[in-house]
Design a protein around this motif. Structure first.
Motif, short mmCIF file in Angstrom:
data_model
loop_
_atom_site.label_atom_id
_atom_site.label_comp_id
_atom_site.label_asym_id
_atom_site.label_seq_id
_atom_site.Cartn_x
_atom_site.Cartn_y
_atom_site.Cartn_z
N THR A 1 -34.05 2.28 28.13
CA THR A 1 -34.77 1.00 28.01
C THR A 1 -34.26 0.23 26.80
OG1 THR A 1 -36.77 1.94 29.01
CG2 THR A 1 -37.03 -0.06 27.73
N LYS A 2 -34.11 0.91 25.69
CA LYS A 2 -33.63 0.26 24.47
C LYS A 2 -32.22 -0.30 24.66
CE LYS A 2 -34.29 2.53 20.69
NZ LYS A 2 -34.12 3.52 19.59
N ARG A 3 -31.34 0.48 25.28
CA ARG A 3 -29.95 0.04 25.45
C ARG A 3 -29.85 -1.10 26.45
NH1 ARG A 3 -26.66 5.86 25.29
NH2 ARG A 3 -27.01 6.22 23.05
N LEU A 4 -30.69 -1.11 27.47
CA LEU A 4 -30.69 -2.23 28.41
C LEU A 4 -31.11 -3.52 27.70
CD1 LEU A 4 -32.23 -0.61 31.61
CD2 LEU A 4 -29.89 -1.43 31.33
N LEU A 5 -32.15 -3.43 26.89
CA LEU A 5 -32.60 -4.60 26.14
C LEU A 5 -31.50 -5.12 25.21
CD1 LEU A 5 -36.20 -3.41 25.17
CD2 LEU A 5 -35.62 -5.14 26.88
N LEU A 6 -30.87 -4.22 24.48
CA LEU A 6 -29.84 -4.62 23.54
C LEU A 6 -28.60 -5.17 24.26
CD1 LEU A 6 -30.04 -1.70 20.94
CD2 LEU A 6 -30.82 -4.06 20.65
N ALA A 7 -28.21 -4.53 25.35
CA ALA A 7 -27.03 -4.98 26.09
C ALA A 7 -27.22 -6.39 26.63
CB ALA A 7 -26.72 -4.01 27.23
N ASN A 8 -28.38 -6.65 27.21
CA ASN A 8 -28.65 -7.98 27.74
C ASN A 8 -28.70 -9.02 26.64
OD1 ASN A 8 -29.48 -8.18 30.87
ND2 ASN A 8 -30.03 -6.15 30.10
N LEU A 9 -29.30 -8.66 25.50
CA LEU A 9 -29.36 -9.60 24.38
C LEU A 9 -27.97 -9.90 23.84
CD1 LEU A 9 -30.93 -11.23 22.29
CD2 LEU A 9 -31.20 -9.13 20.95
N ILE A 10 -27.15 -8.86 23.68
CA ILE A 10 -25.80 -9.05 23.14
C ILE A 10 -24.96 -9.93 24.07
CG2 ILE A 10 -23.63 -7.86 22.63
CD1 ILE A 10 -25.36 -5.53 21.56
N VAL A 11 -25.03 -9.66 25.37
CA VAL A 11 -24.26 -10.47 26.32
C VAL A 11 -24.71 -11.92 26.27
CG1 VAL A 11 -23.76 -10.87 28.76
CG2 VAL A 11 -23.70 -8.54 27.84
N TRP A 12 -26.02 -12.14 26.17
CA TRP A 12 -26.52 -13.52 26.10
C TRP A 12 -26.04 -14.22 24.83
CZ3 TRP A 12 -29.97 -15.94 22.65
CH2 TRP A 12 -30.33 -17.24 23.02
N LEU A 13 -26.04 -13.52 23.71
CA LEU A 13 -25.56 -14.10 22.46
C LEU A 13 -24.08 -14.46 22.54
CD1 LEU A 13 -27.38 -11.82 19.85
CD2 LEU A 13 -27.88 -14.22 20.35
N ILE A 14 -23.29 -13.56 23.12
CA ILE A 14 -21.86 -13.83 23.28
C ILE A 14 -21.64 -15.02 24.21
CG2 ILE A 14 -19.69 -12.92 24.20
CD1 ILE A 14 -20.61 -10.15 23.27
N ASP A 15 -22.37 -15.04 25.33
CA ASP A 15 -22.24 -16.13 26.29
C ASP A 15 -22.62 -17.46 25.66
OD1 ASP A 15 -21.85 -17.33 28.86
OD2 ASP A 15 -24.02 -17.27 29.18
N THR A 16 -23.70 -17.46 24.88
CA THR A 16 -24.16 -18.68 24.21
C THR A 16 -23.12 -19.18 23.21
OG1 THR A 16 -26.47 -18.02 24.46
CG2 THR A 16 -25.98 -19.70 22.81
N ALA A 17 -22.54 -18.26 22.43
CA ALA A 17 -21.52 -18.64 21.45
C ALA A 17 -20.27 -19.21 22.13
CB ALA A 17 -21.16 -17.44 20.59
N LEU A 18 -19.86 -18.59 23.24
CA LEU A 18 -18.67 -19.06 23.94
C LEU A 18 -18.89 -20.40 24.62
CD1 LEU A 18 -17.33 -15.74 25.53
CD2 LEU A 18 -16.42 -16.99 23.55
N LYS A 19 -20.12 -20.64 25.09
CA LYS A 19 -20.41 -21.94 25.72
C LYS A 19 -20.21 -23.08 24.73
CE LYS A 19 -23.73 -20.50 29.26
NZ LYS A 19 -25.17 -20.48 29.65
N GLN A 20 -20.50 -22.84 23.46
CA GLN A 20 -20.31 -23.87 22.46
C GLN A 20 -18.83 -24.20 22.25
OE1 GLN A 20 -22.37 -22.43 18.99
NE2 GLN A 20 -24.39 -22.64 19.92
N ARG A 21 -17.97 -23.29 22.70
CA ARG A 21 -16.53 -23.53 22.61
C ARG A 21 -15.95 -23.96 23.96
NH1 ARG A 21 -13.99 -21.20 18.10
NH2 ARG A 21 -15.43 -20.14 16.69
N GLY A 22 -16.84 -24.21 24.92
CA GLY A 22 -16.38 -24.65 26.23
C GLY A 22 -15.92 -23.54 27.14
N ILE A 23 -16.30 -22.29 26.83
CA ILE A 23 -15.92 -21.13 27.65
C ILE A 23 -17.17 -20.62 28.35
CG2 ILE A 23 -14.92 -18.82 27.65
CD1 ILE A 23 -13.50 -19.56 25.04
N TYR A 24 -17.10 -20.52 29.68
CA TYR A 24 -18.28 -20.13 30.45
C TYR A 24 -18.00 -18.80 31.16
CZ TYR A 24 -19.80 -24.87 29.54
OH TYR A 24 -20.18 -26.03 28.90
#
Length: 238
Positions: free
Chosen positions: A21-44
């Motif tokens: 449960t803990k690793r699923l929560l962390l994995a989803n959060l990390i992927v969302w943070l990476i995706d959000t950061a890349l979107k600011q650079r125009g990478i989707y």
């Protein structure tokens, strides 16, 4: 969104959550943070990791797995992870880590399969992201294992049995999927796929000839939580 009348004692402290449960929560959060950061650079990342129709040039074989870790925005992420946080620990403590992870993956992959089939039958492909299919499988399993636990729908102060809540939710999803409202961009049939594959897997595990492979640590884990009172929720509805 569903709230509990009483919160698990393990919710306030992440360190006390079961490992998967803990690793699923962390994995989803990390992927969302990476995706959000890349979107600011125009990478989707959606084009690479979201679930696309098999006939699409964007489709890749890994997408039925990776789409579960992609989310449109923080609200989308929060709703799915809140459900994992509320329901996941009870299942993981009851089954053990390996069995819970397998169940989560099967529900998510099954949801992807149903969504791909829906696109094939309707000829209306798109892209799907989010852990909702796996989450709906978790909801179904919770209603299966703890059918009489009271649940409260937001703004409705009447307790509903977990099993009844699952039936109502499934009916709403089926209606919304068949209605195909123009303003609705939710993959309702993927949600139903999570329900369906969760149900099928639970039936397999329930069959007397089925023996799930275990290791000593998971045997110890499965001794926990058989009585739902161990989780410090309110007493079930009588």
């Amino acid at each position: 969104m569903v709230i509990w009348q009483k919160i698990c004692t393990f919710v306030p402290e992440m360190r006390n959550l079961p490992i998967i449960t803990k690793r699923l929560l962390l994995a989803n959060l990390i992927v969302w943070l990476i995706d959000t950061a890349l979107k600011q650079r125009g990478i989707y990342l959606t084009g690479l990791l979201g679930l696309w129709n098999i006939g699409s040039p964007y489709f890749h074989f890994w997408q039925p797995l990776t789409y579960m870790f992609m989310h449109a925005d923080f609200g989308h992420l929060f709703c799915n992870m809140f459900a994992v946080l509320m329901f996941g620990p009870a299942l993981e403590e009851s089954w053990g880590a390996k069995k819970f992870l397998l169940y989560y993956a099967v529900c998510g992959l099954g949801a992807a399969a149903v969504q791909l089939l829906t696109w094939y039958l309707t000829g209306n492909p798109g892209v799907v992201i989010g852990a909702s299919g796996a989450v709906f499988g978790i909801l179904f399993a919770f209603g299966w294992l703890f059918p009489n636990v009271p649940m409260f729908i937001l703004f409705i102060p009447i307790p509903i049995r977990a099993r009844t809540f699952v039936y109502i939710y499934a009916a709403i999803e089926l209606f919304a999927g068949l209605a195909d409202f123009s303003f609705d961009n939710v993959a309702h049939f993927a949600h139903l796929g999570g329900f369906l594959f969760g149900w099928l897997l639970l039936l397999i595990w329930r069959h007397p000839w089925h023996k799930f492979p275990r290791i000593r640590r998971d045997d110890d884990d499965e001794k926990k939580g058989r009585d739902f009172s161990d989780y410090h929720y309110q007493e079930p509805i009588r």
